[in-house]
Enzyme design. Structure first.
Site, mmCIF file in Angstrom:
data_model
loop_
_atom_site.group_PDB
_atom_site.id
_atom_site.type_symbol
_atom_site.label_atom_id
_atom_site.label_comp_id
_atom_site.label_asym_id
_atom_site.label_seq_id
_atom_site.Cartn_x
_atom_site.Cartn_y
_atom_site.Cartn_z
ATOM 1 N N THR A 33 -10.601 -18.281 13.949
ATOM 2 C CA THR A 33 -9.258 -17.752 14.209
ATOM 3 C C THR A 33 -8.757 -18.233 15.568
ATOM 4 O OG1 THR A 33 -9.808 -15.783 12.910
ATOM 5 C CG2 THR A 33 -7.865 -15.655 14.319
ATOM 6 N N ASP A 219 -5.967 -19.797 6.064
ATOM 7 C CA ASP A 219 -7.224 -19.186 6.491
ATOM 8 C C ASP A 219 -8.014 -18.703 5.271
ATOM 9 O OD1 ASP A 219 -9.159 -18.296 8.210
ATOM 10 O OD2 ASP A 219 -8.089 -16.480 8.821
ATOM 11 N N GLU A 220 -9.327 -18.568 5.425
ATOM 12 C CA GLU A 220 -10.227 -18.095 4.355
ATOM 13 C C GLU A 220 -9.995 -18.895 3.064
ATOM 14 O OE1 GLU A 220 -12.566 -16.248 5.056
ATOM 15 O OE2 GLU A 220 -12.016 -14.900 6.682
ATOM 16 N N GLN A 250 -19.527 -18.662 2.600
ATOM 17 C CA GLN A 250 -19.091 -17.266 2.561
ATOM 18 C C GLN A 250 -18.123 -17.006 1.405
ATOM 19 O OE1 GLN A 250 -18.592 -15.188 6.521
ATOM 20 N NE2 GLN A 250 -18.448 -17.291 7.257
ATOM 21 N N ARG A 603 -23.934 -10.929 9.809
ATOM 22 C CA ARG A 603 -23.191 -9.823 10.428
ATOM 23 C C ARG A 603 -23.907 -9.326 11.682
ATOM 24 N NH1 ARG A 603 -19.112 -11.530 9.149
ATOM 25 N NH2 ARG A 603 -20.445 -13.180 8.388
#
Length: 766
Positions: A33, A219-220, A250, A603
């Site tokens: 980001t 994004d993503e 992911q 994470r």
């Protein structure tokens, strides 16, 4: 000092590569980001691009809001002209202006899920589609999946020509689209689909937006579906200044329609594309990253990358295997409480991640008993879930019938046609005679105002009374199963649209598991005692308020988050990855589960603990599963505790079960292990099993008056091959005769070792 001096080499390359297509492969925690927002600032500040010509697309309103704020902070004046929005909001703006070009009025409405279901119900009734066979939710899912892939009604009909079931969906699909058109309405999938249709049929509209959005960032990108890909491809086709940011490792939303091929095949559609990898991680220690790299490298369908960090090696990963799931939950709660007590961390520094929502129940209970404040993310407290409250309301009514809230909750669950007016008449009668609502229902025939409505109440009263009359014949788990069967509650959930029926049924199964454990840990288990214990555990109001709480969440909910301390619970083959994934014919299913494991591992910032249980109760049955392949894929030098050795008893079964190539086989011991009860109630002579499950005549499918199978009636013995309707074929390992039934241990070829009761299992010799 320039704002770009804070970027690493690869991030700076991504920022300065402004022309032509760019694939930015951004590993977990690599600052994607940051790179994206600095790229927008560079386009405006250094390249002189008008903010009006920049489009940045995200998936959620929250992500769009965060990016909007960061762009405003970096760019300052003029930043508000950069369009930062979600796919749906971007398309809505376009359709509000131009949808009249494809036959809709510009004042179209949007149908939400409830609206969709209402339309589908009406269509099914009109077409005489039996919704007991073709569930509305399944039809809606099929239509949504078709739209994600840009499959039109006509194309779907052609594909369905040789498939009767699919042809039924095709008929409903056509009627559904016709109804939407007639009502000048779109559903959420149509917002994307109709924008693509608009661009394909109206080149002048497409050209105007290609001129408007000369620089596009997504994004993503790994989470895009086919319709979203086509939308972006059309918009970027003229100037080709498209930057997509994502991580194929992911990609975990296949069940929502995400197509991982969009990112894997990016260079196929944009041959001139540059590819930049962001591999420096700013979140985790190197030990955690090495574990993540080792796991994900087992996937064939991925782009090669390897995360690294300057943070140092850090702690080894902690691996802990327990005898059962109770000890696993106890350990996690105790560890969290101890570390906080020692001042090493705050509660908010911890997250417990798991594969399915049903796993939260034991964890919640232990957190409460340890006095650990927590929040369940993306879900509700286990005992506050609607399906659990429904079953508990039945149990309360059977227990004493004085809980008016419980009676009111279930009188129409599932639907019995008892309207509010009828219910209020009964309530008035009860108040006039100073009796309870249920007692008034027992006297429904005497309530003059009810008339024919009394006949709708009698079956409910008879059902509850029948349960009461036979209460001593049931274990609590059997009683719950009987409630589900006789009320048609499973079908009711399958027809419900509040949540995924599968998840809700899994939660009901977990309540049965709770009932079995209650029975096995109490010398005289009673329904009243069970309800009292549940009420105490479910009372989370005593948990102190504030934001300092442990977070419990599924792995899917954890994507995009980070925590100093992470526990990955239930790391067992059969649970994670799931049994259905393991036996699937599609190898990509296991690869998606592995990506989910990768997300879970990454994470963790400082400390990662992997836990599993040798034995776990699922749906009231004791199950054995090997340690998850995802744990075994982590090099042992990264773990502070070795995984159990595998033994070479049945290599072919293990190859099939855990998906390892036979030449690399280590063996796994499939011999029956001792069954251990929870420490709180351990007794050497009483194994921790789902006792009584299946011994109820009705559950076992035995007619009334027929005794359960006696020893001489078994058609198989130890060593025989048998078949089970769900688990397939297996070998009988052990048979123990008990007063009411036979307890049979079977090693199934694909499902692994199971312990069950003969009358319930209905095993057949093969």
């Amino acid at each position: 000092m320039s704002i770009y001096d804070t970027l690493n080499k690869e991030q700076k390359q991504a920022v300065q590569q402004t022309e032509g297509p760019l694939l930015l492969l951004a590993g977990a925690g690599s600052g994607k980001t940051r790179a994206l927002t600095h790229r927008i600032a560079y386009l405006i500040g250094e390249m002189g691009v008008s903010p009006w010509n920049i489009l940045a697309i995200t998936f959620t309103n929250k992500a769009a809001g965060e990016m909007r704020q960061r762009v405003d902070d970096l760019v300052g004046f003029g930043a508000d002209q950069v369009q930062v929005a979600t796919f749906h909001s971007t398309c809505m703006r376009i359709l509000r202006r131009y949808i009249d070009r494809i036959g809709f009025d510009n004042s179209f409405t949007i149908y939400d899920t409830d609206d969709q279901k209402t339309v589908i119900k009406s269509i099914c009734k009109r077409l005489n589609v039996d919704t007991r066979i073709y569930k509305e939710r399944a039809i809606m899912g099929a239509i949504s999946a078709a739209k994600d892939e840009l499959v039109s009604v006509r194309e779907y009909e052609l594909e369905a020509s040789s498939d009767f079931n699919k042809s039924v969906y095709a008929k409903v699909y056509r009627e559904y689209q016709d109804t939407l058109k007639k009502n000048n309405a779109l559903d959420f999938d149509d917002i994307i689909v109709k924008t693509v249709e608009l661009f394909q049929t109206c080149p002048e509209v497409l050209d105007s937006y290609q001129e408007r959005f000369r620089y596009i960032m997504v994004d993503e990108y790994q989470d895009t579906n086919t319709a979203q890909f086509q939308l972006i491809r059309l918009l970027a086709d003229k100037y080709r200044n498209l930057c997509v940011v994502g991580d194929d490792d992911q990609s975990i939303y296949k069940f929502r329609g995400a197509n991982i091929r969009n990112i894997l095949d990016f260079e196929k559609y944009f041959p001139e594309a540059n590819v930049i990898k962001l591999e420096q991680n700013y979140r985790s220690t190197q030990s955690i990253l090495d574990a993540a790299n080792a796991v994900i490298n087992n996937n064939a369908g991925r782009k090669q990358k390897s995360l690294w960090t300057e943070r140092g090696a850090g702690n080894l990963l902690h691996f802990r295997q327990f005898d059962n799931a109770y000890e696993e939950a106890e350990y996690i709660a105790d560890e969290v409480a101890s570390q906080v007590k020692r001042g090493e961390a705050c509660f908010r520094d911890f997250a417990v991640l798991y594969r399915t929502n049903a796993q939260a129940r034991l964890l919640e209970e232990r957190m409460i008993l340890e006095g650990v404040p927590y929040n369940v993310v993306g879900g509700t407290n286990f005992y506050a879930r609607a399906e659990i409250k429904d079953i508990l309301a039945y149990l309360k009514t059977i227990d004493n019938g004085r809980d008016e809230v419980a009676v009111r909750r279930i009188i129409n669950v599932p639907k019995r046609g008892v309207g509010n007016a009828t219910l209020e008449k009964v309530a008035d009668y009860a108040e006039l005679r100073n009796i309870g609502l249920y007692e008034a229902m027992e006297q429904a025939g005497e309530i003059m105002d009810l008339g024919k409505a009394a006949a709708k109440i009698r079956p409910f009263v008879s059902l509850i009374q029948n349960f009461r009359d036979h209460l001593n014949e049931y274990t609590i788990a059997e009683l719950i199963r009987e409630i589900i069967t006789r009320t048609g509650y499973e079908e009711y959930l399958q027809n419900s649209d509040d949540e995924s029926a599968q998840d809700r049924l899994a939660n009901v199964d977990e309540l049965i598991t709770k009932a079995v454990s209650f029975q096995d840990t109490h010398d005289e288990p009673t329904l009243t005692g069970f309800l009292e214990e549940v009420a105490l555990v479910a009372d989370i109001d005593s948990v102190e308020s504030g934001d300092d709480r442990v977070l419990l969440m599924t792995l899917h909910s954890a994507k995009g988050l980070e925590f100093p301390h992470v526990y990955l619970a239930g790391m067992e083959d059969g649970l994670f990855p799931s049994f259905m994934t393991i036996v699937s014919d599609d190898p990509s299913d296991v690869e998606e589960e592995r990506r989910l494991a990768y997300v879970g591992i990454t994470r963790a910032m400082d400390d990662l603990t992997l836990t599993c249980a040798k034995m776990r109760m699922i749906r009231g049955e004791t199950q054995y599963n090997p340690v998850s392949r995802f744990v075994r894929e982590i090099p042992e030098e990264l773990l502070d505790n070795k995984t159990p050795a595998l033994k070479r008893n049945n290599p072919d079964i293990l190859s099939d079960l855990i998906g390892l190539p036979k030449p690399r086989m280590e063996a796994y011991d499939f011999r029956p292990k001792a069954i251990v009860r929870p420490r709180a109630a351990a007794q050497a002579d009483k194994p921790f099993i789902a006792k009584g499950i299946g011994s109820l005549n009705r559950i076992a499918g035995v007619s009334k008056g027929t005794p359960l199978q006696a020893a001489a009636e078994l058609s198989y013995g130890v060593g025989d091959r048998v078949s089970h309707v769900k688990y397939g074929e297996g070998t009988v390992l052990n048979i123990v005769k008990e007063p009411r039934d036979h307890k049979v241990t079977v090693n199934f070829d694909k499902a692994g070792q199971k312990i069950m009761y003969a009358s319930f299992a209905k095993l057949k010799r093969v």
